[in-house]
Design an enzyme around this catalytic site. Sequence first.
Site, PDB file in Angstrom:
ATOM      1  CB  SER A  26      -6.089   0.949  -1.041  1.00  0.00           C
ATOM      2  OG  SER A  26      -5.814   0.582   0.280  1.00  0.00           O
ATOM      3  CG  ASP A  30      -3.948  -0.209   3.827  1.00  0.00           C
ATOM      4  OD1 ASP A  30      -2.770  -0.361   4.196  1.00  0.00           O
ATOM      5  OD2 ASP A  30      -4.605   0.819   4.045  1.00  0.00           O
ATOM      6  N   GLY A  75      -8.526   5.880  -2.381  1.00  0.00           N
ATOM      7  CA  GLY A  75      -9.228   5.095  -1.386  1.00  0.00           C
ATOM      8  C   GLY A  75     -10.561   5.723  -1.030  1.00  0.00           C
TER       9      GLY A  75
END
Length: 129
Positions: free
Chosen positions: A112, A114, A66
């Site tokens: 990531s 997310d 990230g």
Amino acid sequence: QGYEGLVEGGDNIKQANWLSVSNIIQLGGTVIGSARCKAFTTRAGRLRAARNLVEHGITNLCVIGGDGSLTGADIFRSEWGGLLDELLREGQISEEVARQNSRLNIVGLVGSIDNDFCGTDMTIGTDSA
């Protein structure tokens, strides 16, 4: 172990071959290891990482991560020439070795869970998370 492996060197740096990466696509997590590395945030840590890369003849780096990982890659890229100069001045590498390793190629891949990185449809780790 990510940047930690680069800084520590030794057995943390291994050549990947067909057998070591076969049959892992369905596994969640990471088989190559992952670690936050406070040492890599310092120039001294990045100097050790550079020394380990040069020692193994590695001139290509693939960074998966990230914001922190990719920012670290950008800093490492921008400092590479200076790190080699410092290793040369300190007598840790020869001029020939510095010349052979004068270029560090880095590819950054967003990893990531997310899936929140601008410009990507899917990030590495989202599906398995």
